[in-house]
Design a protein around this motif. Sequence first.
Motif, PDB file in Angstrom:
ATOM      1  N   GLY A   1     116.791 -34.179  31.570  1.00 60.54           N
ATOM      2  CA  GLY A   1     115.427 -34.679  31.451  1.00 60.54           C
ATOM      3  C   GLY A   1     114.481 -33.965  32.398  1.00 60.54           C
TER       4      GLY A   1
ATOM      5  N   LYS B   1     113.186 -36.259  25.961  1.00 59.33           N
ATOM      6  CA  LYS B   1     113.842 -35.425  24.970  1.00 59.33           C
ATOM      7  C   LYS B   1     112.915 -34.274  24.587  1.00 59.33           C
TER       8      LYS B   1
ATOM      9  N   ARG C   1     122.723 -35.892  32.226  1.00 58.76           N
ATOM     10  CA  ARG C   1     121.626 -36.378  31.379  1.00 58.76           C
ATOM     11  C   ARG C   1     120.334 -36.511  32.179  1.00 58.76           C
TER      12      ARG C   1
ATOM     13  N   SER D   1     109.568 -34.300  22.233  1.00 60.32           N
ATOM     14  CA  SER D   1     109.188 -35.678  21.951  1.00 60.32           C
ATOM     15  C   SER D   1     107.751 -35.974  22.369  1.00 60.32           C
TER      16      SER D   1
ATOM     17  N   ASP E   1     115.259 -41.590  25.295  1.00 59.83           N
ATOM     18  CA  ASP E   1     114.644 -40.465  24.585  1.00 59.83           C
ATOM     19  C   ASP E   1     113.321 -39.975  25.161  1.00 59.83           C
TER      20      ASP E   1
END
Length: 331
Positions: A141, A304, A137, A307, A301
């Motif tokens: 990013g 993301k 994760r 975004s 988030d």
Amino acid sequence: MATRPNVVRRLRRGLLAAAVAACVAVPLAGAAKASAVPAPVPAVLGPLTAGGGEAELTHRYAANRADIVAAEAMAAQYGDTQRAAELSELAGPDRQFLSFDGRDGGRTVEVFGNLATARTVAVLVPGSDTSLSTYDRFAAGAQALEAQLGGNAAHAAVVAWLGYATPDTVSPVVLTDGRADEAAPVLDDFVHQLQAFRPAARTSLVCHSYGSTVCARAASGLHVADLVLYGSPGVGSDIADVSDLHTTATVWAGRAGHDWIANVPHVRVPVLFTTLGLGTDPVSPGFGAHLFAAGNGSHSDYLKPGSTPLRSIASIVSGAADSTAPTHAAS
């Protein structure tokens, strides 16, 4: 009768103190994660060298790939098939690790983009619960930010710096700046190496959650273009506003509309043998940071793809954001 804000403040302080006291009372050995499968001692590569260029990077990437393969073999030998599979993915021919150490939760520094030609470099510093087990994760990013910056076409690179033992989100350690104090000089040293290797690049620190505490502690020793603090639980002790960071960087801060970190009390509470809480909220009135649009997402988030905060952060580190706009003024 006490006013509602005072009641809320006392309640938050009381809850924090009670939660912390309970955590500290638990033996730290019991709070720690279970012992990880052993990993081999990595190769000693030394610091990045000025002017090393593509040749040095190629050598480092190959050496660290070999260390990852060795760690994968050891994990398989000990029957940890999940860790072996994770490491197998990291050993892919397209991965670019400046450093790798599979011991004690893992330390890695991975490059997304071409560092040898980058004119824009963002160093991404993670928050709590980031380790080899959750690395995908964090890497996702970094990859999203590099893509938003335009990748190789824009001569931009993102460096995912997992250079410290991040605290667990549910632990007494995450409520203190001890890990940040330990990590700050390591981050300082790495960024100095990076800037010596690529002195012409515009370098920024992009710091999420507890990573913002790390970056705040490191700020005074660095000459970077931007310091981006987002989803922050606080900037640590003895820092009341931007001037206390003693940095030449432009300081930015953001928090998404549905980030639970907004409910963390930004206080310092003496409990037993330590002090709990991470101090000033960098998006608070009076801190003096430039606030950026962070959207309405959650704590995980910010980077993301597509975004609002990802676009904002990319604009900042590329130098396109308006740093002459007024900061968040004191109320």
